[in-house]
Write a protein that holds these residues in place. Structure first.
Motif, PDB file in Angstrom:
ATOM      1  N   TYR A  60     119.430  15.427-144.117  1.00 13.96           N
ATOM      2  CA  TYR A  60     119.296  16.847-143.854  1.00 13.96           C
ATOM      3  C   TYR A  60     118.157  17.623-144.360  1.00 13.96           C
ATOM      4  N   GLY A  61     117.830  18.629-144.065  1.00 15.68           N
ATOM      5  CA  GLY A  61     116.754  19.608-144.727  1.00 15.68           C
ATOM      6  C   GLY A  61     115.385  19.088-144.253  1.00 15.68           C
ATOM      7  N   SER A  62     114.490  19.260-144.616  1.00 15.37           N
ATOM      8  CA  SER A  62     113.253  19.296-144.188  1.00 15.37           C
ATOM      9  C   SER A  62     112.768  17.468-143.517  1.00 15.37           C
ATOM     10  N   ASN A  65     114.784  18.315-140.046  1.00 10.82           N
ATOM     11  CA  ASN A  65     114.911  19.425-139.171  1.00 10.82           C
ATOM     12  C   ASN A  65     113.401  19.752-138.569  1.00 10.82           C
ATOM     13  N   SER A  72     106.904  15.386-148.474  1.00  6.54           N
ATOM     14  CA  SER A  72     108.165  15.865-148.935  1.00  6.54           C
ATOM     15  C   SER A  72     109.240  14.823-149.490  1.00  6.54           C
ATOM     16  N   ARG A 113     124.222  23.670-159.289  1.00  5.20           N
ATOM     17  CA  ARG A 113     125.005  24.551-158.722  1.00  5.20           C
ATOM     18  C   ARG A 113     125.591  23.358-157.410  1.00  5.20           C
ATOM     19  N   ALA A 137     125.041  21.798-144.152  1.00  4.64           N
ATOM     20  CA  ALA A 137     123.753  21.621-144.322  1.00  4.64           C
ATOM     21  C   ALA A 137     123.214  20.895-143.252  1.00  4.64           C
ATOM     22  N   ASN A 140     123.498  22.830-139.970  1.00  2.00           N
ATOM     23  CA  ASN A 140     122.290  23.776-139.720  1.00  2.00           C
ATOM     24  C   ASN A 140     120.675  23.212-139.618  1.00  2.00           C
ATOM     25  N   THR A 141     120.693  21.903-140.140  1.00  2.00           N
ATOM     26  CA  THR A 141     119.504  20.968-139.954  1.00  2.00           C
ATOM     27  C   THR A 141     119.205  20.785-138.273  1.00  2.00           C
ATOM     28  N   LYS A 162     105.284  28.077-144.638  1.00  2.00           N
ATOM     29  CA  LYS A 162     105.597  27.353-145.773  1.00  2.00           C
ATOM     30  C   LYS A 162     104.283  26.996-146.694  1.00  2.00           C
ATOM     31  N   SER A 179     113.662  30.249-150.468  1.00  2.29           N
ATOM     32  CA  SER A 179     113.640  28.788-150.168  1.00  2.29           C
ATOM     33  C   SER A 179     112.856  28.412-148.752  1.00  2.29           C
ATOM     34  N   SER A 180     112.737  27.369-148.618  1.00  5.42           N
ATOM     35  CA  SER A 180     111.992  26.813-147.398  1.00  5.42           C
ATOM     36  C   SER A 180     112.761  27.377-146.141  1.00  5.42           C
ATOM     37  N   ASP A 290     122.873  33.454-143.414  1.00  4.78           N
ATOM     38  CA  ASP A 290     123.162  32.151-142.911  1.00  4.78           C
ATOM     39  C   ASP A 290     123.682  32.036-141.725  1.00  4.78           C
ATOM     40  N   HIS A 296     126.876  34.296-146.644  1.00  7.52           N
ATOM     41  CA  HIS A 296     125.963  33.675-147.445  1.00  7.52           C
ATOM     42  C   HIS A 296     124.625  34.465-147.247  1.00  7.52           C
ATOM     43  N   LEU A 298     120.741  34.314-147.914  1.00  6.74           N
ATOM     44  CA  LEU A 298     119.701  33.480-148.718  1.00  6.74           C
ATOM     45  C   LEU A 298     118.709  34.436-149.391  1.00  6.74           C
ATOM     46  N   ARG A 300     119.828  36.233-151.775  1.00  8.63           N
ATOM     47  CA  ARG A 300     120.505  36.712-152.950  1.00  8.63           C
ATOM     48  C   ARG A 300     119.779  36.528-154.223  1.00  8.63           C
TER      49      ARG A 300
END
Ligand code: GTP
Ligand code: MG
Length: 335
Positions: A60-62, A65, A72, A113, A137, A140-141, A162, A179-180, A290, A296, A298, A300
């Motif tokens: 997941y993540g970059s 996505n 990375s 966290r 996650a 959302n990816t 970015k 965040s990215s 989000d 949520h 982002l 925050r």
């Protein structure tokens, strides 16, 4: 603020697309790197399945996505049903399993966290974070990747934003900046707002994909290849969009009252979300909803000092895009 500014952008803006596109291209990870990521995922799968045959690993993540730049780290999610084991126990055990193989710097961060195992694979040189059951996650990816497949300008814009955020030190959630993931959502929102729109609102269309994860219904249209070239009526160039993005966040966004929402394809009011005041540590000074965990924000992490830093950076960037003879250099100058 908005009134003082001229809404017009420089006449030669489109000629800046060539240097912006070459920055974008220089950031794309080479095919060889993608292969190495797959190789590492395969190794991890083998090790994990020895202990937990029913477990699955998801990227997941970059790295998945399509917004990952070259070199990375990769983000991996372990999906596992272990009713009698809490997350930190799973993390410890996972670290144990991976420790015994040829992986380096295996660390179990049970108190973070989001508890993770961190490691480095000396064969591929890739570092990796593994979390447990963070399936939202993974979803959302997929949403971000589907958006990226609609119009090439999203990936170009997000890479440039970015790269700018990293160069200017405003991509650090530990220091109260974004965040990215938040920046990519800002880019999607921005392209949904262009007229004609460059991106549709996938969650506002008839769903073709639907899953329930952690009691959240995640449904959206994912047959994006059927959209034809959705943004074809909008001819804005990448340079124009980079300028427009910074201009929007510097001079147009209503920080006091608005929340950006990719889910609705629009902005919604802070009052409707009850995000008008500080609650606990969430200050809601810049609000980015989000797409699935809609309670949520982002933004925050942004506090009263970092909001100033961020807004000054947006203004600096907008002004460079407007007036600087060679914006591609100045924009990415280290802070
Ligand atoms: P880079 O690692 O900077 O290239 O970007 P990335 O896309 O991997 O983003 P990041 O490391 O910020 O986040 C990883 C993934 O975690 C995101 O793509 C989301 O899928 C997921 N995520 C879900 N909620 C949050 C959140 O509140 N903050 C962050 N940072 N990520 C979240
Ligand atoms: Mg990442």
């Amino acid at each position: 603020r908005t009134l003082k500014r001229q809404m017009m952008c420089r006449r030669d803006i489109d000629s800046l697309s060539v240097p912006f596109l070459s920055i974008y291209e220089s950031l794309i990870p080479p095919e060889e790197e993608k292969l190495k990521q797959k190789q590492l995922l395969g190794l991890l799968e083998k090790l994990v399945c020895k202990e937990w045959p029913m477990a699955r690993l998801y990227l997941y993540g970059s790295c998945a996505n399509s917004f990952g730049v070259s070199k990375s780290d990769i983000d991996v999610c372990l999906a596992i049903q272990e009713a009698d084991m809490d997350k930190s126990k799973i993390i410890m055990k996972l670290a144990d399993i991976l420790q015994s193989d040829n992986l380096q710097n295996v660390q179990a961060l049970t108190r973070a966290r989001v508890p993770i195992v961190k490691l480095m694979d000396p064969v591929t040189g890739i570092s990796c974070d593994i979390c447990i059951n963070n399936l939202l996650a993974v979803v959302n990816t997929k949403l971000l990747r589907d958006y990226a497949n609609i119009d090439a300008r999203l990936r170009q814009l997000a890479f440039i934003i970015k790269h700018w955020a990293k160069s200017r030190g405003v991509n650090e959630t530990y220091h109260g900046t974004l965040s990215s993931y938040a920046y990519v959502l800002m880019c999607i929102h921005f392209l949904q707002q262009r007229r004609p729109a460059i991106l549709p609102c996938l969650q506002g269309m008839e769903p073709t994909y639907s899953v329930t994860v952690d009691n959240v219904d995640c449904a959206f249209f994912d047959k994006v290849e059927k959209l034809g070239h959705f943004g074809r009526h909008n001819k804005e160039t990448i340079a124009h969009l980079v300028w427009g993005f910074f201009y929007y966040w510097a001079y147009c966004h209503d920080y006091a009252n608005s929340v950006i929402s990719v889910r609705t394809g629009s902005t919604i009011s802070k009052r409707d979300k009850d995000w008008t005041r500080r609650v606990g540590n969430d200050r809601h000074l810049i609000c980015i909803e989000d797409p699935f965990e809609i309670s949520h924000d982002l933004g925050r992490v942004v506090d009263k000092h970092s909001i100033k830093v961020l807004r000054e950076e947006f203004e600096r960037a907008a002004d460079i895009m407007q007036y600087d003879p060679n914006p591609c250099v100045k924009l990415f100058e280290p802070y």
